[in-house]
Design a protein around this motif. Structure first.
Motif, PDB file in Angstrom:
ATOM      1  N   VAL A 104       0.839  -1.197   0.000  1.00 51.29           N
ATOM      2  CA  VAL A 104       0.000   0.000   0.000  1.00 51.29           C
ATOM      3  C   VAL A 104       0.877   1.252   0.000  1.00 51.29           C
ATOM      4  CG1 VAL A 104      -1.632   1.336   1.404  1.00 51.29           C
ATOM      5  CG2 VAL A 104      -1.950  -1.143   1.114  1.00 51.29           C
ATOM      6  N   ARG A 105       1.841   1.301   0.901  1.00 52.39           N
ATOM      7  CA  ARG A 105       2.728   2.471   0.989  1.00 52.39           C
ATOM      8  C   ARG A 105       3.549   2.645  -0.282  1.00 52.39           C
ATOM      9  NH1 ARG A 105       4.549   5.663   5.010  1.00 52.39           N
ATOM     10  NH2 ARG A 105       3.573   4.361   6.620  1.00 52.39           N
ATOM     11  N   LEU A 108       1.554   4.324  -3.033  1.00 52.56           N
ATOM     12  CA  LEU A 108       1.390   5.761  -2.838  1.00 52.56           C
ATOM     13  C   LEU A 108       2.696   6.508  -3.123  1.00 52.56           C
ATOM     14  CD1 LEU A 108      -0.849   5.874   0.372  1.00 52.56           C
ATOM     15  CD2 LEU A 108      -1.546   6.214  -2.013  1.00 52.56           C
ATOM     16  N   LEU A 130      -2.713   7.828   3.958  1.00 54.40           N
ATOM     17  CA  LEU A 130      -3.049   6.559   4.606  1.00 54.40           C
ATOM     18  C   LEU A 130      -4.114   6.766   5.679  1.00 54.40           C
ATOM     19  CD1 LEU A 130       0.495   4.960   4.951  1.00 54.40           C
ATOM     20  CD2 LEU A 130      -1.409   4.069   3.586  1.00 54.40           C
ATOM     21  N   LEU A 135      -6.211   3.377   5.811  1.00 57.72           N
ATOM     22  CA  LEU A 135      -5.433   2.194   5.473  1.00 57.72           C
ATOM     23  C   LEU A 135      -4.082   2.157   6.182  1.00 57.72           C
ATOM     24  CD1 LEU A 135      -6.143   1.809   1.643  1.00 57.72           C
ATOM     25  CD2 LEU A 135      -6.907   0.292   3.476  1.00 57.72           C
ATOM     26  N   VAL A 143      -0.920  -5.081  -2.167  1.00 53.91           N
ATOM     27  CA  VAL A 143      -2.258  -4.747  -2.654  1.00 53.91           C
ATOM     28  C   VAL A 143      -3.060  -6.004  -2.970  1.00 53.91           C
ATOM     29  CG1 VAL A 143      -3.503  -3.717  -4.606  1.00 53.91           C
ATOM     30  CG2 VAL A 143      -1.692  -2.440  -3.474  1.00 53.91           C
ATOM     31  N   ARG A 151      -9.040  -1.770  -1.906  1.00 48.93           N
ATOM     32  CA  ARG A 151      -8.363  -1.367  -3.141  1.00 48.93           C
ATOM     33  C   ARG A 151      -8.988  -0.100  -3.708  1.00 48.93           C
ATOM     34  NH1 ARG A 151      -6.955  -6.974  -6.424  1.00 48.93           N
ATOM     35  NH2 ARG A 151      -6.411  -8.193  -4.572  1.00 48.93           N
ATOM     36  N   LEU A 154      -7.681   2.762  -1.668  1.00 51.54           N
ATOM     37  CA  LEU A 154      -6.303   3.059  -2.036  1.00 51.54           C
ATOM     38  C   LEU A 154      -6.241   3.732  -3.399  1.00 51.54           C
ATOM     39  CD1 LEU A 154      -3.299   2.938  -1.447  1.00 51.54           C
ATOM     40  CD2 LEU A 154      -3.285   0.597  -2.360  1.00 51.54           C
ATOM     41  N   GLY A 157      -6.733   7.176  -2.760  1.00 54.82           N
ATOM     42  CA  GLY A 157      -5.524   7.724  -2.157  1.00 54.82           C
ATOM     43  C   GLY A 157      -4.456   8.053  -3.191  1.00 54.82           C
TER      44      GLY A 157
END
Length: 325
Positions: A104-105, A108, A130, A135, A143, A151, A154, A157
């Motif tokens: 996830v990080r 981004l 986040l 998240l 992911v 998802r 995100l 995001g």
């Protein structure tokens, strides 16, 4: 929802689209569409699949060249070439555009680097996003391990990480569970309250009523009505929406209903095609005629619902059909 911002005609506009046209061969997908969005305003572009919503926002984001018309974001022209206006836009497409094998990080960070955010600012902004999309506890997870709703969040995001002036959301709640849908709608409400301009496309009437300061109804490529949800509902203020669940020859029954006095719109609906929806004047006085007609056509009425006007009724009144999937 908060009160709408100043009139977009007098406010400093974030988005100014003028007379957009886009053709694909002989088909005109978008036909002379103009719309404006002010800072802090959430504008809903409402219509069925195939109405021209996605084509319009692709032109807004500079992903598709219009055949005619212009787009400006914060006074800067938008084109398909790279330019400063595109830096101001955050686009969240219908399809989830993420890297499944990254965390996830990491996703981004990747999208932040595309906008050339300095490293220190990027890390700070990733942490902020986040939290915004709820998240943070899953920041290190890949992911591919996330649920569909996560998802989607995100995906939003990724469109926020560079702090856009205009956020464009194309059907962000399609196919998500109710809990994730609620979280997404709550997030969009916050974005507007914090001053971001939001262009939100949907074919879910209740989302537009809940989120949007103003709504544009688009059908067959044309913007056929525009205003606040309250203003649009006033277009059918003296009309009721009747929903009949029935069995029998409903196609012929619907056509016969269309010919009755005070009936202004008729459509078939329901998961099994067992619903006839009507927009009528004075539903209670018309109801005996509807039931009598059903009896004469051997249609069995299972239930009757009468609702006061809403955006669904507005769409049915303006187009003569229900919101098509």
């Amino acid at each position: 929802m908060t009160d709408p911002p100043r009139n977009p005609d007098t406010a400093r506009l974030v988005l100014d689209c003028a007379h957009l046209v886009r053709r694909f061969g002989d088909r005109t997908a978008v036909d002379d569409v103009s719309l404006r969005i002010a800072p802090g305003e959430t504008y809903g572009l409402l219509g069925p699949n195939g109405a021209g919503k996605t084509t319009t926002i692709r032109m807004v984001c500079g992903l598709l060249r219009p055949d005619a018309g212009s787009v400006r974001v914060a006074g800067r022209p938008v084109s398909t070439a790279a330019g400063p206006a595109k830096q101001l836009i955050g686009f969240v497409p219908q399809d989830v555009a993420l890297y499944a094998d990254l965390s996830v990080r990491e996703n981004l960070r990747f999208f932040g680097r595309l906008y050339r955010l300095p490293r220190r600012r990027l890390e700070r902004r990733v942490d902020e996003v986040l939290d915004l999309v709820d998240l943070a506890p899953r920041a290190g997870d890949r992911v591919e391990s996330l649920s569909g709703g996560m998802r989607r969040r995100l995906n939003i995001g990724a469109g926020l990480v560079h702090s856009p002036t205009l956020l464009v959301l194309d059907e962000p709640t399609v196919g998500v569970d109710p809990q994730s849908r609620h979280a997404i709608l709550e997030s969009v409400t916050r974005f507007g309250e914090e001053g971001m301009a939001v262009l939100y496309t949907t074919h879910y009437m209740e989302e537009a009523e809940r989120l949007c300061h103003r709504v544009g109804i688009i059908d067959r490529g044309r913007l056929i009505a525009e205003g606040s949800p309250r203003e649009l509902v006033q277009l059918v203020a003296e009309r009721d929406r009747v929903r009949l669940t029935a069995v029998g020859g409903l196609s012929a029954y619907a056509e016969a209903c269309r010919r009755l006095p005070r009936v202004e719109g008729v459509a078939r609906g329901g998961d099994r095609g067992d619903v006839v929806e009507l927009v009528v004047k004075d539903a209670r006085s018309l109801l005996p005629d509807l039931l009598d007609l059903a009896h004469r056509q051997a249609v069995g009425i299972r239930s009757v619902e009468i609702d006061e006007p809403d955006l669904e009724a507005v769409f049915l009144h303006l187009t003569g059909t229900a919101l098509r999937e």
